[in-house]
Enzyme design. Structure first.
Site, PDB file in Angstrom:
ATOM      1  N   ARG A  48       0.809  -1.203  -0.115  1.00 16.05           N
ATOM      2  CA  ARG A  48      -0.073  -0.101  -0.047  1.00 16.05           C
ATOM      3  C   ARG A  48       0.788   1.164  -0.046  1.00 16.05           C
ATOM      4  NH1 ARG A  48      -1.729   1.426   4.581  1.00 16.05           N
ATOM      5  NH2 ARG A  48      -2.117  -0.427   5.443  1.00 16.05           N
ATOM      6  N   TYR A  99     -15.717  18.984 -14.349  1.00 14.50           N
ATOM      7  CA  TYR A  99     -16.175  17.582 -14.420  1.00 14.50           C
ATOM      8  C   TYR A  99     -17.214  17.073 -13.334  1.00 14.50           C
ATOM      9  CZ  TYR A  99     -16.561  12.326 -13.859  1.00 14.50           C
ATOM     10  OH  TYR A  99     -16.852  11.110 -13.801  1.00 14.50           O
ATOM     11  N   ASP A 170      -6.906  20.753 -12.828  1.00 13.80           N
ATOM     12  CA  ASP A 170      -7.339  19.611 -13.501  1.00 13.80           C
ATOM     13  C   ASP A 170      -6.877  19.635 -14.951  1.00 13.80           C
ATOM     14  OD1 ASP A 170      -8.321  17.351 -14.769  1.00 13.80           O
ATOM     15  OD2 ASP A 170     -10.031  17.374 -13.500  1.00 13.80           O
ATOM     16  N   LYS A 195      -8.021   8.812 -18.954  1.00 14.13           N
ATOM     17  CA  LYS A 195      -8.245   9.505 -20.351  1.00 14.13           C
ATOM     18  C   LYS A 195      -6.977   9.541 -21.174  1.00 14.13           C
ATOM     19  CE  LYS A 195     -12.270  10.437 -18.688  1.00 14.13           C
ATOM     20  NZ  LYS A 195     -12.534   9.907 -17.251  1.00 14.13           N
TER      21      LYS A 195
HETATM   22  C1  LIG Z   1     -11.755  16.380 -16.177  1.00 22.00           C
HETATM   23  C2  LIG Z   1     -11.872  15.229 -15.297  1.00 22.00           C
HETATM   24  N1  LIG Z   1     -11.466  15.250 -14.351  1.00 22.00           N
HETATM   25  C3  LIG Z   1     -11.523  13.965 -13.429  1.00 22.00           C
HETATM   26  C4  LIG Z   1     -12.165  12.940 -13.858  1.00 22.00           C
HETATM   27  C5  LIG Z   1     -12.230  11.795 -12.948  1.00 22.00           C
HETATM   28  O1  LIG Z   1     -11.418  10.554 -13.367  1.00 22.00           O
HETATM   29  P1  LIG Z   1     -11.816   9.286 -12.820  1.00 22.00           P
HETATM   30  O2  LIG Z   1     -13.004   8.848 -13.794  1.00 22.00           O
HETATM   31  O3  LIG Z   1     -10.480   8.627 -13.459  1.00 22.00           O
HETATM   32  O4  LIG Z   1     -12.242   9.221 -11.544  1.00 22.00           O
HETATM   33  C6  LIG Z   1     -12.658  13.002 -15.026  1.00 22.00           C
HETATM   34  C7  LIG Z   1     -13.503  11.711 -15.562  1.00 22.00           C
HETATM   35  O5  LIG Z   1     -14.156  11.934 -16.420  1.00 22.00           O
HETATM   36  C8  LIG Z   1     -12.628  14.021 -15.857  1.00 22.00           C
HETATM   37  O6  LIG Z   1     -13.232  14.176 -17.079  1.00 22.00           O
END
Ligand SMILES: Cc1ncc(COP(=O)(O)O)c(C=O)c1O
Length: 357
Positions: A48, A99, A170, A195
């Site tokens: 971990r 998001y 982000d 992604k």
């Molecule tokens: C811009 C963005 N940030 C964070 C996330 C969250 O990531 P995860 O789906 O890997 O938890 C996403 C998921 O679609 C996203 O598009």
């Protein structure tokens, strides 16, 4: 390779960073280390806390972003780890079109009386600055998902720091190839590795990247404690995917720019949103019915959520309950892949003709 940005081009860094040393009998690629525990007395100790396959991925991403990376089980696990740092009643300023999962976490924390969240138009710098007040965190997502608004990251970082806020970016949509927030002064970069970084629709994973060693230790300490760690195989796949990020982003971006131009000229499309870079385009159709018809009428384009993969996918975002009411019902977020652009257009065009007809 170290965590600092080397003088090499990102196209070289993405291929070479995070590999075993060039020594006889070392594998060229980091192997998958399946281990829940290690012989005691060293640096790793327990599964971990550490895993050499995560480390290889972290070294590569850290080199690309110009900081030290920590891999997480998902983008939202990384998001929760950052939000967990704020004190009781702290103010978090964030994009109203971030998001929906990130917005969901903010809403959840606010509903439980932990924080105050202020949602802003992240492309309106003055409005963001006016909302900052005594913010503990300025959360930036740029471009935003799915509205594709672009923030002035450099100015917002400066304004955030002026009020003592920690600035998080982000960087999922832009990738470190198109935007390097740490170089613009941001404190934390977040990725849904799921992604573009992994890029093949087969991994769910997240990451944070920071420059400050103390902040790194705090975040690593949270990951150790909560256990929001990535799988070993996922880390290996993500690193495998990352090796071609440069080529994939280049190709997908050029396809996206071309498709945005062609979509603009199609009478079935009311509005096209494309920030001028990246591989995500939003086509706004007049209503939900026509958008749904579009997503049912293609053979190459797959109707699926998520984005950033080699294959082109699209979806009407308002089909999700948590999506902001200010996102048009007919907005179809398109994640443009690396296929032949004329094939992608033919498939889209026949579907749009059907919608128009
Ligand atoms: C811009 C963005 N940030 C964070 C996330 C969250 O990531 P995860 O789906 O890997 O938890 C996403 C998921 O679609 C996203 O598009």
């Amino acid at each position: 390779m170290s965590g600092d940005t080397p003088a090499l081009s990102p196209a070289t860094v993405v291929v070479h960073a995070g590999r075993p040393p060039h020594e006889p009998d070392q594998p060229l690629n980091a192997p998958i280390t399946m281990a829940s525990t290690y012989v005691g007395g060293g640096d790793l100790e327990y599964g971990r806390y550490a895993n050499p396959t995560w480390t290889a991925f972290e070294e590569a991403l850290g080199a690309l972003e110009g900081g030290r990376a920590l891999a997480f089980s998902s983008g939202l696990a990384a998001c929760a780890t950052v939000l967990d740092l704020v004190g009781q009643d702290a103010l978090v300023v964030a994009p109203r079109h971030a998001y929906l999962g990130s917005i969901g976490q903010l809403g959840d924390l606010e509903a439980r009386g932990r924080i105050k969240a202020s949602l802003v138009d992240i492309s309106d710098t003055d409005a963001v600055v006016a909302a900052l007040d005594d913010a503990a965190i300025l959360w930036i997502e740029s471009p935003t998902n799915p509205a594709l608004e672009v923030a002035d990251v450099e100015r917002l970082v400066a304004a955030g720091h002026e009020v003592g806020a920690r600035v998080v970016v982000d960087n999922t949509f832009a990738t470190p190839l198109l935007q390097k927030p740490l170089e613009l002064g941001a404190d934390i970069v977040l990725h849904s590795v799921t992604k573009f970084l992994a890029g093949h629709s087969d991994v769910v994973m997240g990451a944070l990247v920071v420059r400050d060693d103390q902040l790194y230790d705090v975040l690593k300490g949270r990951r150790d404690l909560v256990g929001a760690i990535p799988g070993t195989f996922e880390s290996w796949l993500a690193l495998r995917g990352l090796r071609t990020l440069h080529l994939r982003v280049e190709r997908a971006q050029s396809n996206a720019a071309e498709l945005a131009r062609r979509l603009e000229a199609h009478p079935a499309v009311a509005e096209v949103r494309y920030p001028g870079f990246g591989a995500i385009v939003a086509a706004v159709l007049p209503d939900a019915e026509r958008a749904d018809l579009l997503t049912r009428s293609t053979s190459l384009w797959v109707h699926a959520t998520s984005l950033g993969s080699v294959e082109s996918t699209f979806e009407r975002r308002r089909r999700w309950k948590g999506e902001a009411a200010t996102i048009p019902e007919g907005l179809v977020r398109m994640s443009v892949g690396i296929e032949d652009v004329d094939d992608l257009w033919s498939d889209l065009e026949q579907a749009l003709d059907r919608v128009a007809g």
